[in-house]
Design an enzyme around this catalytic site. Structure first.
Site, mmCIF file in Angstrom:
data_model
loop_
_atom_site.group_PDB
_atom_site.id
_atom_site.type_symbol
_atom_site.label_atom_id
_atom_site.label_comp_id
_atom_site.label_asym_id
_atom_site.label_seq_id
_atom_site.Cartn_x
_atom_site.Cartn_y
_atom_site.Cartn_z
ATOM 1 C CB CYS A 80 -1.278 8.781 -3.756
ATOM 2 S SG CYS A 80 -0.003 8.158 -4.860
ATOM 3 C CB CYS A 88 0.330 3.322 -8.497
ATOM 4 S SG CYS A 88 0.896 2.302 -7.129
ATOM 5 C CB CYS A 367 -2.756 -10.847 6.382
ATOM 6 S SG CYS A 367 -2.027 -12.174 5.434
#
Ligand SMILES: C[S@@+](CC[C@H](N)C(=O)[O-])C[C@H]1O[C@@H](n2cnc3c(N)ncnc32)[C@H](O)[C@@H]1O
Length: 427
Positions: A80, A88, A367
């Site tokens: 990316c 980002c 998570c």
């Protein structure tokens, strides 16, 4: 320290030369500078880097690796173009080979269990922990993406630990339908977030919000008002902003793993705590058959669990907060418990209530390994042992990892061992 401007004790902006040590929870590695811990992003364990200090706190620094002096064999070119220092903040490990990322995550889970869960290194080693790859590869896996919107109405993601929005053309970890949806090229004035959801075989749904994470002011601007999904031969429909697993392959993998771990028997009674739309309830209802019973507890009506489970007479939905429902003692006797709490974990009171109900096994989907480890400690203090731990790379390129823990009463293990000893004596 090399280079580095002198900020009168303020190291922010300075460049330090650092030996990069182990990975730590949160998407960074540990280094040391003058006895202080430095959390270094964009580095790989074993590297030597020049890192720019981004934050100075009492007792530790944060820094971004900006030049790699000794390169790890696990380093790769990020797929990316938005990944990297100051860009980002969505992915933490685009610069690391995906198989190596899974090894880093296994280290983080193991360290959490030792540091916060109270397990010894030997107990953790006995779990043979590996982070399992999910189908689909390291990019193009995310079925829902929430973009932030900058003051000019452009969508993007926030810079790491900042409110600044970095506009993007497309997010490489999103499924292709999201990357191709005409969302990032448009301006979105007057909204704070734009969320895109893409389910195979369904039109893409786009929703906007006036305030981040709020369902107030949520507006479906494209696609269906209710999202339809198909998992393990069942259909689910729910509000587009109701919880569902982000990785396209996750729901099926977790439901299958749950059956493998719990081995439900015909006629058993099950609690599915934090049950969402009822993915695990339906899976377990099939396994225990019509003579069994599954009770799902969920606070959010947007999951539409009642309607999604209406064809299963052995399934019941209790609406409310798990803490309150358990404290009220409303659920009756139980053989198996599944819990899948939000990021903060279940906490001591919920663990105590589950333990007091004395099921034969508990499966805990988590998570956040740190929150799981804290709850592992609670279970162990109440006479449970962590019998199995599986982990899934359900968030490739990021530091996030999903864990599935199986707890059994310690005395049942002792009973098994006792039975083994008895049968050896009998021989
Ligand atoms: C991680 S999701 C799991 C959902 C479901 N197990 C699945 O896989 O689709 C957590 C769910 O717990 C719900 N929830 C959060 N806090 C809760 C609480 N205190 N009591 C009951 N449900 C809660 C959320 O609305 C969400 O649906």
């Amino acid at each position: 320290m090399s280079g580095g401007s002198d900020h009168g004790g303020d190291l922010v902006g300075s460049v330090l030369e650092l030996e990069v040590g182990e990975v730590a929870h949160g998407g960074h590695c540990i280094a040391r500078h003058d006895g202080q811990v430095v959390f270094v992003r964009h580095a790989v364990p074993g590297e030597r880097v020049r890192a720019q200090v981004t934050e100075q706190r009492r007792g530790y620094l944060r820094a971004d690796a900006v030049e790699i002096l000794r390169v790890s064999p696990d380093r790769v070119t990020p797929p990316c173009p938005y990944a990297g220092p100051g860009r980002c903040g969505g992915c933490d490990f685009q610069h690391v080979d995906p198989a190596a990322i899974r090894r880093l995550k296994a280290t983080v889970v193991a360290e959490s269990l030792i540091r916060l869960g109270g397990l010894s290194a030997e107990e953790v080693a006995a779990l043979n922990l590996v982070v399992e790859e999910l189908p689909g590869g390291a990019v193009q896996w995310r079925e829902r993406v929430q973009y932030a919107v900058d003051p000019a109405g452009r969508v993007g993601f926030r810079r790491y630990r900042s409110h600044e929005v970095i506009p993007i053309d497309r997010c490489r970890i999103a499924v292709p339908e999201i990357q191709q949806a005409d969302v990032t090229s448009r301006r979105w004035p007057g909204v704070s977030t734009v969320e895109v959801i893409a389910v195979p075989g369904e039109p893409v749904t786009v929703l906007t919000r006036q305030r981040r994470h709020s369902s107030r002011g949520m507006k479906v601007v494209r696609g269906a008002r209710r999202v339809r999904r198909s998992v393990l031969g069942r259909e689910w429909t729910m509000a587009p902003d109701a919880f569902w697993q982000a990785h396209r392959a996750a729901a099926e993998r977790y439901a299958t793993a749950l059956l493998e771990l719990l081995k439900p028997r015909i006629g058993e009674r099950v609690w599915d705590l934090y049950g969402g739309a009822g993915l695990f309830t339906a899976t377990l209802a099939d396994a225990i058959g019509p003579t069994g019973a599954v009770t799902l507890v969920e606070v959010d009506p947007r999951t539409e669990a009642e309607r999604n489970l209406a064809d299963l007479p052995q399934a019941r939905v209790v609406r409310g907060r798990v803490e309150r429902v358990l404290a009220a003692g409303e659920l009756g006797p139980v053989d198996l418990v599944v819990l899948d709490p939000p990021r903060a974990g279940a906490g001591a009171d919920v663990v105590a209530a589950i333990s007091a109900a004395a099921p034969r096994a508990v499966a805990y989907l988590a998570c956040d390994p740190a929150a799981l480890a804290r709850d592992v400690k609670e279970f162990r203090q109440r006479g449970w042992r962590l019998a199995t731990l599986r982990a899934f790379d359900a968030f490739p390129m990021t530091h996030h990892v999903e864990c599935l823990a199986l707890f059994e009463p310690r005395d049942s293990a002792e009973r098994h061992h006792g039975a083994d000893r008895a049968s050896i004596r009998d021989d």
